[in-house]
Design a protein around this motif. Structure first.
Motif, mmCIF file in Angstrom:
data_model
loop_
_atom_site.group_PDB
_atom_site.id
_atom_site.type_symbol
_atom_site.label_atom_id
_atom_site.label_comp_id
_atom_site.label_asym_id
_atom_site.label_seq_id
_atom_site.Cartn_x
_atom_site.Cartn_y
_atom_site.Cartn_z
ATOM 1 N N THR A 22 0.833 -1.207 0.000
ATOM 2 C CA THR A 22 0.000 0.000 0.000
ATOM 3 C C THR A 22 0.871 1.261 0.000
ATOM 4 O O THR A 22 0.542 2.242 -0.665
ATOM 5 C CB THR A 22 -0.989 -0.017 1.187
ATOM 6 N N SER A 23 1.998 1.211 0.707
ATOM 7 C CA SER A 23 2.930 2.352 0.707
ATOM 8 C C SER A 23 3.488 2.612 -0.684
ATOM 9 O O SER A 23 3.615 3.757 -1.112
ATOM 10 C CB SER A 23 4.096 2.093 1.660
ATOM 11 N N VAL A 24 3.827 1.545 -1.386
ATOM 12 C CA VAL A 24 4.347 1.672 -2.755
ATOM 13 C C VAL A 24 3.261 2.275 -3.662
ATOM 14 O O VAL A 24 3.525 3.203 -4.423
ATOM 15 C CB VAL A 24 4.830 0.305 -3.304
ATOM 16 N N ILE A 25 2.042 1.763 -3.547
ATOM 17 C CA ILE A 25 0.924 2.270 -4.351
ATOM 18 C C ILE A 25 0.677 3.754 -4.041
ATOM 19 O O ILE A 25 0.464 4.565 -4.932
ATOM 20 C CB ILE A 25 -0.353 1.424 -4.134
ATOM 21 N N ASN A 26 0.753 4.088 -2.760
ATOM 22 C CA ASN A 26 0.594 5.474 -2.330
ATOM 23 C C ASN A 26 1.622 6.393 -2.966
ATOM 24 O O ASN A 26 1.300 7.487 -3.422
ATOM 25 C CB ASN A 26 0.755 5.551 -0.812
ATOM 26 N N ALA A 27 2.860 5.943 -2.958
ATOM 27 C CA ALA A 27 3.949 6.728 -3.560
ATOM 28 C C ALA A 27 3.693 6.915 -5.054
ATOM 29 O O ALA A 27 3.869 8.015 -5.586
ATOM 30 C CB ALA A 27 5.284 6.031 -3.325
ATOM 31 N N LEU A 28 3.256 5.850 -5.724
ATOM 32 C CA LEU A 28 2.935 5.942 -7.148
ATOM 33 C C LEU A 28 1.793 6.922 -7.376
ATOM 34 O O LEU A 28 1.834 7.730 -8.300
ATOM 35 C CB LEU A 28 2.537 4.560 -7.695
ATOM 36 N N PRO A 61 -5.570 -7.298 0.382
ATOM 37 C CA PRO A 61 -5.755 -5.853 0.214
ATOM 38 C C PRO A 61 -6.761 -5.330 1.238
ATOM 39 O O PRO A 61 -7.704 -6.035 1.597
ATOM 40 C CB PRO A 61 -6.318 -5.720 -1.202
ATOM 41 N N ASN A 62 -6.543 -4.123 1.699
ATOM 42 C CA ASN A 62 -7.517 -3.498 2.601
ATOM 43 C C ASN A 62 -8.080 -2.256 1.908
ATOM 44 O O ASN A 62 -7.702 -1.938 0.784
ATOM 45 C CB ASN A 62 -6.882 -3.183 3.971
ATOM 46 N N ILE A 63 -8.992 -1.584 2.576
ATOM 47 C CA ILE A 63 -9.666 -0.452 1.943
ATOM 48 C C ILE A 63 -8.682 0.658 1.560
ATOM 49 O O ILE A 63 -8.844 1.323 0.532
ATOM 50 C CB ILE A 63 -10.850 0.056 2.814
ATOM 51 N N ARG A 64 -7.609 0.819 2.351
ATOM 52 C CA ARG A 64 -6.561 1.805 2.012
ATOM 53 C C ARG A 64 -5.864 1.454 0.701
ATOM 54 O O ARG A 64 -5.515 2.342 -0.082
ATOM 55 C CB ARG A 64 -5.490 1.870 3.105
ATOM 56 N N THR A 65 -5.624 0.155 0.490
ATOM 57 C CA THR A 65 -4.958 -0.297 -0.742
ATOM 58 C C THR A 65 -5.788 0.126 -1.952
ATOM 59 O O THR A 65 -5.270 0.721 -2.901
ATOM 60 C CB THR A 65 -4.800 -1.836 -0.745
ATOM 61 N N PHE A 66 -7.087 -0.184 -1.898
ATOM 62 C CA PHE A 66 -7.980 0.169 -3.004
ATOM 63 C C PHE A 66 -8.067 1.681 -3.180
ATOM 64 O O PHE A 66 -8.019 2.187 -4.300
ATOM 65 C CB PHE A 66 -9.375 -0.420 -2.777
ATOM 66 N N THR A 67 -8.187 2.397 -2.067
ATOM 67 C CA THR A 67 -8.303 3.856 -2.135
ATOM 68 C C THR A 67 -7.058 4.471 -2.760
ATOM 69 O O THR A 67 -7.150 5.417 -3.541
ATOM 70 C CB THR A 67 -8.564 4.450 -0.734
ATOM 71 N N SER A 68 -5.889 3.925 -2.440
ATOM 72 C CA SER A 68 -4.636 4.437 -3.012
ATOM 73 C C SER A 68 -4.595 4.263 -4.522
ATOM 74 O O SER A 68 -4.134 5.152 -5.241
ATOM 75 C CB SER A 68 -3.436 3.741 -2.370
ATOM 76 N N VAL A 69 -5.087 3.132 -5.008
ATOM 77 C CA VAL A 69 -5.132 2.909 -6.464
ATOM 78 C C VAL A 69 -6.147 3.867 -7.099
ATOM 79 O O VAL A 69 -5.882 4.466 -8.143
ATOM 80 C CB VAL A 69 -5.468 1.437 -6.809
ATOM 81 N N ILE A 70 -7.293 4.051 -6.444
ATOM 82 C CA ILE A 70 -8.311 4.983 -6.945
ATOM 83 C C ILE A 70 -7.737 6.405 -7.001
ATOM 84 O O ILE A 70 -7.949 7.127 -7.976
ATOM 85 C CB ILE A 70 -9.591 4.901 -6.079
ATOM 86 N N ASN A 71 -6.978 6.785 -5.971
ATOM 87 C CA ASN A 71 -6.323 8.106 -5.977
ATOM 88 C C ASN A 71 -5.355 8.237 -7.144
ATOM 89 O O ASN A 71 -5.293 9.292 -7.788
ATOM 90 C CB ASN A 71 -5.561 8.342 -4.667
ATOM 91 N N ALA A 72 -4.603 7.183 -7.401
ATOM 92 C CA ALA A 72 -3.649 7.203 -8.520
ATOM 93 C C ALA A 72 -4.389 7.462 -9.830
ATOM 94 O O ALA A 72 -3.947 8.269 -10.655
ATOM 95 C CB ALA A 72 -2.881 5.884 -8.582
ATOM 96 N N ILE A 73 -5.533 6.801 -10.004
ATOM 97 C CA ILE A 73 -6.340 6.979 -11.219
ATOM 98 C C ILE A 73 -6.926 8.395 -11.269
ATOM 99 O O ILE A 73 -6.855 9.070 -12.290
ATOM 100 C CB ILE A 73 -7.459 5.911 -11.295
ATOM 101 N N ARG A 89 -16.491 -3.231 -7.845
ATOM 102 C CA ARG A 89 -15.996 -4.585 -7.591
ATOM 103 C C ARG A 89 -15.883 -4.859 -6.090
ATOM 104 O O ARG A 89 -16.284 -5.917 -5.615
ATOM 105 C CB ARG A 89 -14.628 -4.742 -8.276
ATOM 106 N N ILE A 90 -15.357 -3.897 -5.328
ATOM 107 C CA ILE A 90 -15.224 -4.156 -3.891
ATOM 108 C C ILE A 90 -16.573 -4.056 -3.179
ATOM 109 O O ILE A 90 -16.807 -4.772 -2.211
ATOM 110 C CB ILE A 90 -14.109 -3.305 -3.205
#
Length: 147
Positions: A22-28, A61-73, A89-90
């Motif tokens: 999740t940290s990596v996804i957040n950074a991305l 994955p937790n809700i933060r993981t999904f939210t981080s990907v949504i933020n990236a998009i 999906r979730i």
């Protein structure tokens, strides 16, 4: 040589968990580029596939993981439907308590986009939040100041 074998055995024990991912996804997601969003989504797909395969709770994955990907998009300002697809999906999996932060991220994906129908689509998510909250189906979906 004994100290070397000790550090080797410690290295083998260290495996990325969902917080690492999740940290990596957040950074991305902070980069705001299409490439970073694509990498974030690929990483999520990989984590989900690995979790399905192993059922290892450390990488679920937790809700933060999904939210981080949504933020990236959402930060790419294009193709916001990708963010909504993740949300849908979730929601359909019934495995996650989806909070206002996650819903707001999808509202932003539409709101920040260049889509012609963006206001309508953002409002649809907002209405979904109100409905989920008022029906008691998901009290964590209550819209906040940011929404």
């Amino acid at each position: 040589s004994s100290s070397m074998s000790q550090s080797q055995s410690q290295q083998q024990k260290v495996k990325p968990d969902i917080f690492t991912y999740t940290s990596v996804i957040n950074a991305l997601s902070r980069r705001g580029t299409e490439e970073a969003a694509s990498k974030a989504k690929d990483l999520l797909d990989m984590i989900e596939a690995r979790y399905e395969e192993t059922k290892d709770p450390d990488i679920k994955p937790n809700i933060r993981t999904f939210t981080s990907v949504i933020n990236a998009i959402s930060r790419t300002k294009v193709r916001p439907e990708r963010a909504e697809e993740i949300l849908t999906r979730i929601e359909n999996s019934n495995e996650y308590q989806i909070d206002v932060v996650c819903y707001n991220a999808v509202v932003n994906a539409w709101g920040w986009s260049t889509e012609a129908n963006k206001a309508h689509r953002a409002n649809q998510i907002f209405q979904r939040m109100i409905e989920l909250h008022s029906s008691g189906e998901n009290v964590a979906a209550k819209p906040d100041v940011i929404t």
